[in-house]
Design a protein around this motif. Structure first.
Motif, short mmCIF file in Angstrom:
data_model
loop_
_atom_site.label_atom_id
_atom_site.label_comp_id
_atom_site.label_asym_id
_atom_site.label_seq_id
_atom_site.Cartn_x
_atom_site.Cartn_y
_atom_site.Cartn_z
N HIS A 44 0.80 -1.12 0.03
CA HIS A 44 -0.03 0.01 0.18
C HIS A 44 0.90 1.19 -0.10
O HIS A 44 1.85 1.39 0.77
CB HIS A 44 -1.02 0.00 1.11
CG HIS A 44 -2.10 -0.86 1.04
ND1 HIS A 44 -3.09 -0.54 -0.09
CD2 HIS A 44 -2.39 -2.12 1.54
CE1 HIS A 44 -3.99 -1.53 0.11
NE2 HIS A 44 -3.62 -2.18 1.19
N GLY A 45 0.71 2.31 -0.75
CA GLY A 45 1.30 3.47 -0.81
C GLY A 45 2.68 3.40 -1.72
O GLY A 45 3.20 4.66 -1.83
N LYS A 54 -1.70 9.60 -11.01
CA LYS A 54 -2.74 8.58 -11.40
C LYS A 54 -2.72 8.00 -12.48
O LYS A 54 -2.22 8.47 -13.70
CB LYS A 54 -3.95 9.89 -11.52
CG LYS A 54 -5.34 9.16 -11.35
CD LYS A 54 -6.29 10.17 -11.42
CE LYS A 54 -7.72 9.79 -11.59
NZ LYS A 54 -8.16 9.02 -13.00
N LEU A 62 -13.34 4.82 -19.67
CA LEU A 62 -14.46 5.85 -19.81
C LEU A 62 -14.64 5.93 -21.32
O LEU A 62 -15.52 5.70 -21.89
CB LEU A 62 -14.01 7.16 -19.39
CG LEU A 62 -15.19 8.07 -19.61
CD1 LEU A 62 -16.49 7.91 -18.73
CD2 LEU A 62 -14.73 9.58 -19.15
N VAL A 88 -43.99 -5.43 -31.26
CA VAL A 88 -43.63 -6.54 -30.31
C VAL A 88 -44.26 -6.37 -29.29
O VAL A 88 -44.27 -5.39 -28.60
CB VAL A 88 -42.11 -6.90 -30.19
CG1 VAL A 88 -41.79 -8.00 -29.25
CG2 VAL A 88 -41.40 -6.88 -31.47
N HIS A 89 -45.06 -7.39 -28.60
CA HIS A 89 -45.86 -7.45 -27.41
C HIS A 89 -46.61 -5.97 -27.36
O HIS A 89 -46.87 -5.52 -26.13
CB HIS A 89 -45.00 -7.58 -26.36
CG HIS A 89 -44.26 -8.92 -26.20
ND1 HIS A 89 -44.07 -9.36 -24.75
CD2 HIS A 89 -44.20 -9.91 -26.83
CE1 HIS A 89 -43.61 -10.55 -25.05
NE2 HIS A 89 -43.77 -10.86 -26.16
N LYS A 91 -45.97 -2.99 -27.97
CA LYS A 91 -45.30 -2.06 -27.52
C LYS A 91 -45.03 -0.97 -28.75
O LYS A 91 -44.91 -1.42 -29.88
CB LYS A 91 -43.93 -2.45 -27.11
CG LYS A 91 -44.07 -3.28 -25.81
CD LYS A 91 -44.61 -2.49 -24.54
CE LYS A 91 -44.36 -3.26 -23.23
NZ LYS A 91 -45.46 -3.76 -23.13
N MET A 96 -40.76 5.75 -26.97
CA MET A 96 -41.17 5.48 -25.90
C MET A 96 -40.96 3.88 -25.33
O MET A 96 -41.17 3.37 -24.42
CB MET A 96 -42.81 5.47 -25.97
CG MET A 96 -43.30 6.85 -25.96
SD MET A 96 -42.65 7.93 -24.46
CE MET A 96 -43.67 7.49 -23.23
N THR A 97 -40.30 3.18 -26.55
CA THR A 97 -40.16 1.76 -26.07
C THR A 97 -38.86 1.66 -25.70
O THR A 97 -38.23 0.61 -25.39
CB THR A 97 -40.31 0.93 -27.67
OG1 THR A 97 -40.47 -0.44 -27.19
CG2 THR A 97 -39.35 1.32 -28.65
N PRO A 99 -37.38 1.55 -22.84
CA PRO A 99 -37.07 0.84 -22.02
C PRO A 99 -36.64 -0.59 -22.04
O PRO A 99 -35.78 -1.17 -21.29
CB PRO A 99 -38.30 0.75 -20.94
CG PRO A 99 -38.91 2.24 -21.04
CD PRO A 99 -38.68 2.20 -22.64
N ALA A 100 -37.15 -1.19 -23.13
CA ALA A 100 -36.87 -2.49 -23.63
C ALA A 100 -35.32 -2.38 -24.31
O ALA A 100 -34.74 -3.52 -23.93
CB ALA A 100 -37.71 -2.80 -24.56
N MET A 102 -32.83 -1.03 -22.77
CA MET A 102 -31.94 -0.40 -21.57
C MET A 102 -30.76 -1.48 -21.21
O MET A 102 -29.75 -1.29 -21.03
CB MET A 102 -32.60 -0.01 -20.44
CG MET A 102 -33.17 1.45 -20.55
SD MET A 102 -32.26 2.97 -20.21
CE MET A 102 -33.32 4.15 -20.60
N PRO A 103 -31.35 -2.75 -20.95
CA PRO A 103 -30.72 -3.75 -20.69
C PRO A 103 -29.49 -3.90 -21.45
O PRO A 103 -28.23 -4.19 -21.10
CB PRO A 103 -31.49 -4.96 -20.53
CG PRO A 103 -32.91 -4.42 -20.18
CD PRO A 103 -32.83 -3.03 -20.87
N PHE A 106 -26.91 -1.23 -21.23
CA PHE A 106 -26.07 -1.46 -19.76
C PHE A 106 -25.18 -2.36 -20.05
O PHE A 106 -23.88 -2.28 -19.76
CB PHE A 106 -27.21 -1.84 -18.73
CG PHE A 106 -26.49 -2.36 -17.16
CD1 PHE A 106 -25.97 -1.20 -16.79
CD2 PHE A 106 -26.16 -3.48 -17.03
CE1 PHE A 106 -25.00 -1.63 -15.32
CE2 PHE A 106 -25.73 -3.97 -16.01
CZ PHE A 106 -24.99 -2.88 -15.03
#
Lengths: 181, 398
Positions: A44-45, A54, A62, A88-89, A91, A96-97, A99-100, A102-103, A106
């Motif tokens: 450490h250090g 850094k 990033l 689909v489904h 939607k 507006m769709t 959210p589907a 997003m996974p 991510f």
């Protein structure tokens, strides 16, 4: 045979982590740039004692993460919203769709961040490589057990075979040895 | 690697609290008396019940989140958090008092939890849930949460303060046992508490992620609260040789982690409900996405995640206490908004409608707990002076 090889640097062994830490501070203050320490475990250090500053790894991660996010946005939004919208489904095929999607936003952010971390780390550590000059020194095998080593490379502008040897001995280095490529 | 001398024990001097003690006590008294009067005015009774539950949940989650950090500290044998542990212990030590503030809400049970007064046979959905949603079991569960959480929080605090006096290492071993055994106790109490008191506001609605959603908000906001308290103490001249920028860095990293975790859990819950599109599940989000509630829901998503995320992503912001405190204060406010958006739409179905009773309830519970916190802070050392890991914590490097 040894003599024909290029000099890699001057290496010294230290009694323990504290001795190596104190030695690193002195080598840093002496103004050396191309040098490194080798220990059996993280100290450490040590980065501060070596004056490393850094790491620029975070900047690469990033960029990688941002690239991953943008890739996912383009790969999902262009076909699903503009090129070939399919209901689909029940939607909507508008923003507006989202959210589907997003996974995948991510997941690709994480995936690209992870890849950029691994590859940037390999580049920063100059890996992969077949061998390292330090392994030409027999005592260096102790580095995975109980040896604490400091090496100043010959390509450092301040390197001098006699003066650097004197410095290493002065700061408590034992078995100061010239290591060849 | 540099040698540190053992810092001197510090005890909070009540005089340094300045006017805060009478102010907090006054606010607490005005809030409690004012709320109590409103509780007996028929027109305001319903508003009182919801406001009180909201204020109770807000301060309960802050105290419970602090207990979580102590449990994790002991269960993982952490070193870094030794110097800030006493402050967490003091906040978590308020849990028994905070949980007592639930009793007024319990007295308003028929107003808050609609299932309370629905007769048998009137609603088939409810009848299937009767084994869980029954008066006796509901009260019993509250008593169990109260007993278990208070026992764990007070035992940990007692061992920690006793160690200051006798210096025995056996306290560390005992606290480790409490830390490991306390995690399931904490997790189950907070999860079922959140289910009983918040999910129960609409007995037809259910989400298996509800407990962890409330936990994510609680853990992140109590870490932010810790940053604020530590900085306030440092400004008064305490802990200056004890808590360093390295500790701030770690606290900032945990705030960052739990902002992301909150968003991850919140979004996962939202997306599954949105995608499946089942009426009894979507009711929760439909209610919060209409009228003026839409703006508050949007503010919550932006404020609890999209603002702290880039700020805490940078390394330097976590090492500048002033900047970190701004973010921490913001997160503590967003936790309030989070619970407001969870609770209030069940009362004001037509849109956001603030009431002075919200403020009275917040003042009443917050003032009382704040006063007791400052009093409790003066009773013991500000950090565990004889903890075996104190030297490692003082020498922390990231």
């Amino acid at each position: 045979m040894e003599r024909s090889r290029k000099v890699y640097g001057l290496a010294a062994e230290f009694a323990n982590a504290t001795a190596l830490y104190n030695a690193a501070e002195k080598v840093r203050d002496a103004g050396f740039r191309k040098w490194d320490v080798h220990t059996p475990f993280p100290v450490h250090g040590m980065d501060k004692a070596m004056g490393l500053g850094k790491s620029w790894l975070s900047a690469v991660v990033l960029c990688g993460g941002t690239l991953g996010l943008l890739t996912a946005v383009v790969l999902e939004c262009y076909p699903s919203l503009f090129d070939y919208p399919v209901v689909v489904h029940g939607k909507p095929t508008t923003f507006m769709t989202v959210p589907a999607f997003m996974p995948i936003f991510f997941e690709l952010t994480v995936l690209f961040s992870a890849f950029s971390t691994v590859f940037a780390l390999l580049i920063m550590n100059q890996l992969p490589r077949w061998n390292h000059p330090m392994f030409n020194w027999e005592r260096f095998a102790k580095v995975t057990d109980d040896g604490f080593f400091l090496v100043i490379e010959a390509r450092d502008p301040k390197f001098s075979e006699t003066k650097t040897r004197e410095l290493l001995e002065q700061i408590g280095g034992q078995h100061v040895t010239l290591v060849h490529d | 690697m540099t040698e540190h001398s053992q810092p001197k024990a510090e005890v909070f001097n009540q005089n340094d609290a300045g006017n805060w003690l009478p102010l907090l006590l006054g606010a607490g008294a005005i809030g409690i008396v004012g709320s109590a009067i409103c509780a007996f005015i028929p027109n305001l009774h319903e508003q009182f019940a919801y406001s009180w539950l909201f204020a109770f949940m807000y301060f309960f989650t802050l105290c419970a989140g602090s207990l979580f950090w102590i449990l994790v500290h002991h269960a993982t044998d952490a070193e870094w958090s030794v110097v800030v542990r006493r402050i967490l212990e003091t906040v978590a030590g308020l849990l028994p008092i905070a949980l007592l503030f639930f009793i007024p809400a319990l007295l308003c049970a028929p107003t808050l939890w609609k299932w309370w007064n629905i007769p048998h046979g009137a609603d088939e959905v409810l009848d299937k849930k009767r084994w869980y949603l029954s008066h006796g079991f509901f009260v019993l569960r509250y008593v169990i949460y109260f007993a278990l959480l208070s026992f764990v929080a007070l035992s940990l605090k007692r061992h920690s303060t006793q160690q200051d006096a006798d210096g025995k290492a056996s306290h560390t071993i005992s606290m480790r046992k409490f830390g490991v055994a306390g995690i399931p106790v904490f997790a189950l109490s907070l999860t079922f508490g959140a289910v009983d008191w918040l999910m129960g506001l609409d007995y037809k609605w259910g989400s298996t992620m509800w407990g962890v959603y409330i936990f994510a908000g609680a853990a992140g906001s109590s870490m932010s609260l810790l940053v604020l308290i530590v900085t306030a103490l440092k400004n008064k001249g305490y802990l200056n040789n004890v808590v360093t920028l390295e500790h701030y860095h770690i606290m900032g990293k945990l705030m960052f982690a739990f902002s992301v975790f909150w968003a991850y859990i919140g979004f996962s819950q939202y997306m599954l409900i949105w995608y499946a599109n089942i009426p009894e599940e979507t009711s929760y989000f439909i209610r919060r996405n209409v009228e003026s509630w839409w703006y508050l829901s949007l503010l919550l998503v932006i404020g609890r995640f999209f603002i702290p995320f880039p700020l805490l992503l940078l390394q330097w912001t976590k090492k500048v206490p002033k900047v970190l405190c701004c973010v921490a204060g913001w997160i503590v406010l967003m936790q309030m908004l989070d619970l407001y958006v969870v609770i209030m739409p069940m009362l004001h179905k037509t849109g956001f409608s603030p009431s002075f009773i919200d403020l009275l309830a917040l003042l009443g519970i917050g003032g009382t707990l704040g006063f007791l916190f400052l009093k409790a802070l003066g009773k013991h050392n500000l950090f565990p002076t004889r903890d075996p890991r104190l030297p490692q914590s003082l020498q922390l490097t990231n």
